[in-house]
Design a protein around this motif. Structure first.
Motif, short mmCIF file in Angstrom:
data_model
loop_
_atom_site.label_atom_id
_atom_site.label_comp_id
_atom_site.label_asym_id
_atom_site.label_seq_id
_atom_site.Cartn_x
_atom_site.Cartn_y
_atom_site.Cartn_z
N ALA A 9 3.30 -2.93 -8.58
CA ALA A 9 4.29 -2.40 -7.63
C ALA A 9 5.69 -2.41 -8.21
CB ALA A 9 4.25 -3.19 -6.31
N VAL A 10 5.81 -1.89 -9.45
CA VAL A 10 7.13 -1.73 -10.07
C VAL A 10 7.76 -0.47 -9.49
CG1 VAL A 10 8.39 -1.37 -12.22
CG2 VAL A 10 6.40 -2.91 -12.17
N GLY A 35 0.81 -1.21 0.00
CA GLY A 35 0.00 0.00 0.00
C GLY A 35 0.84 1.25 0.00
N GLU A 36 1.93 1.23 0.79
CA GLU A 36 2.83 2.39 0.87
C GLU A 36 3.53 2.65 -0.45
OE1 GLU A 36 5.49 1.45 4.00
OE2 GLU A 36 3.94 1.47 5.57
N VAL A 37 4.12 1.60 -1.05
CA VAL A 37 4.95 1.80 -2.23
C VAL A 37 4.12 2.09 -3.49
CG1 VAL A 37 6.79 0.36 -1.29
CG2 VAL A 37 5.11 -0.66 -2.84
N THR A 38 2.84 1.73 -3.47
CA THR A 38 1.99 2.02 -4.63
C THR A 38 1.13 3.26 -4.42
OG1 THR A 38 0.20 0.57 -3.82
CG2 THR A 38 1.86 -0.42 -5.30
N GLY A 39 1.19 3.84 -3.23
CA GLY A 39 0.38 5.02 -2.94
C GLY A 39 -1.10 4.72 -2.93
N ALA A 40 -1.46 3.50 -2.54
CA ALA A 40 -2.86 3.09 -2.55
C ALA A 40 -3.65 3.84 -1.48
CB ALA A 40 -2.96 1.59 -2.32
N PRO A 49 -3.72 -3.89 -2.50
CA PRO A 49 -2.54 -4.38 -1.77
C PRO A 49 -2.83 -5.62 -0.93
CG PRO A 49 -2.72 -2.00 -1.58
CD PRO A 49 -4.01 -2.47 -2.18
N ARG A 50 -4.02 -5.69 -0.36
CA ARG A 50 -4.37 -6.86 0.45
C ARG A 50 -4.55 -8.11 -0.41
NH1 ARG A 50 -9.46 -4.98 3.43
NH2 ARG A 50 -9.41 -3.26 1.93
N VAL A 51 -5.16 -7.92 -1.58
CA VAL A 51 -5.35 -9.05 -2.49
C VAL A 51 -3.99 -9.54 -3.01
CG1 VAL A 51 -6.27 -9.75 -4.73
CG2 VAL A 51 -7.67 -8.37 -3.18
N ALA A 52 -3.13 -8.60 -3.38
CA ALA A 52 -1.79 -8.97 -3.87
C ALA A 52 -0.99 -9.68 -2.78
CB ALA A 52 -1.05 -7.72 -4.34
N ALA A 53 -1.05 -9.16 -1.56
CA ALA A 53 -0.32 -9.77 -0.46
C ALA A 53 -0.83 -11.18 -0.18
CB ALA A 53 -0.44 -8.91 0.80
N ALA A 54 -2.14 -11.37 -0.27
CA ALA A 54 -2.70 -12.70 -0.03
C ALA A 54 -2.17 -13.70 -1.05
CB ALA A 54 -4.23 -12.63 -0.10
N GLN A 55 -2.04 -13.28 -2.30
CA GLN A 55 -1.53 -14.17 -3.33
C GLN A 55 -0.04 -14.45 -3.14
OE1 GLN A 55 -3.19 -13.37 -7.47
NE2 GLN A 55 -3.80 -11.50 -6.41
N LEU A 56 0.72 -13.41 -2.88
CA LEU A 56 2.17 -13.56 -2.75
C LEU A 56 2.55 -14.38 -1.52
CD1 LEU A 56 3.05 -9.90 -3.76
CD2 LEU A 56 3.72 -11.95 -5.03
N VAL A 57 1.89 -14.14 -0.42
CA VAL A 57 2.17 -14.91 0.79
C VAL A 57 1.58 -16.31 0.67
CG1 VAL A 57 1.76 -15.06 3.28
CG2 VAL A 57 2.37 -12.87 2.25
N GLY A 58 0.45 -16.43 -0.01
CA GLY A 58 -0.14 -17.75 -0.20
C GLY A 58 0.80 -18.70 -0.92
#
Length: 210
Positions: free
Chosen positions: A208-209, A142-147, A154-163
């Protein structure tokens, strides 16, 4: 930091490591659930209060890298190279960890892996660590994308990456308990990681590039 402060910090770290090392020896010998805080204190030659000051929860004596584990993925994303996406950074970091057979992704050896899986309390604590690292990663994304605060991305992306990381962690644990060597597991996990991260590429390859 003054010399005195530096000595004090090193002394505290040495005490922490001494407690953790003695605790791990006892847990491996007797099983986590059969060892008390008093047993650990006696083995480390410290007071019970000293043990709980360093490790408020008994589970954290066994999983003493928990704080590092929780923040690891967030740190990788925060420190990613210019032009690199969060997914690319995490993929590269994971493959490096496989090559190093790192504890951070589950390489622990059969006795330690069995100690964890034989204890419901440790299994539950490990689950909490996975959940906490997902929250930490979501915050950084959320911080790095300015969401915006109400942006679910950011929560959906984190769920996939951590999953994905969680599935791979559990696969390493399973293979360890099956008696496979570190080299055998690393060879298999390099291919599994490719499959897992490739599956995320269509949705997160450009997210999040930096």
């Amino acid at each position: 930091m003054t010399t005195q402060q530096g000595l004090r910090a090193r002394k505290k770290q040495q005490t922490r490591e001494q407690i953790s090392d003695r605790a791990t020896e006892l847990f491996l010998e007797r099983g986590f659930d059969k060892v008390t805080i008093a047993d650990v204190a006696a083995a480390a030659d410290v007071a019970k209060m000293t043990v709980t000051n360093y490790f408020p929860r008994k589970e954290d004596l066994a999983l003493d890298l928990g704080e590092v584990f929780v923040e690891q993925l967030a740190a990788v994303v925060r420190d990613r190279a210019p032009g690199q996406s969060a997914l690319a950074a995490l993929r590269a970091d994971y493959l490096a960890a496989v090559a190093a057979q790192s504890q951070m992704i589950g390489f622990s050896g059969e006795p330690f892996a069995r100690m964890i899986t034989d204890s419901p309390a440790l299994v539950a604590r490990l689950r909490e660590f996975h959940d906490e690292r997902q929250l930490a990663l979501a915050r950084v994304l959320g911080e790095v994308t300015g969401a915006a605060p109400d942006d679910i991305t950011p929560r959906v992306a984190a769920a996939q990456l951590v999953g994905v990381q969680r599935v791979l962690f559990e696969e390493i644990l399973r293979r360890t308990l099956d008696g496979q060597s570190g080299d055998e597991i690393a060879s298999a996990m390099a291919e599994y990681a490719r499959i897992a991260f490739d599956a995320l590429e269509p949705g997160l390859g450009g997210y999040a590039v930096r």
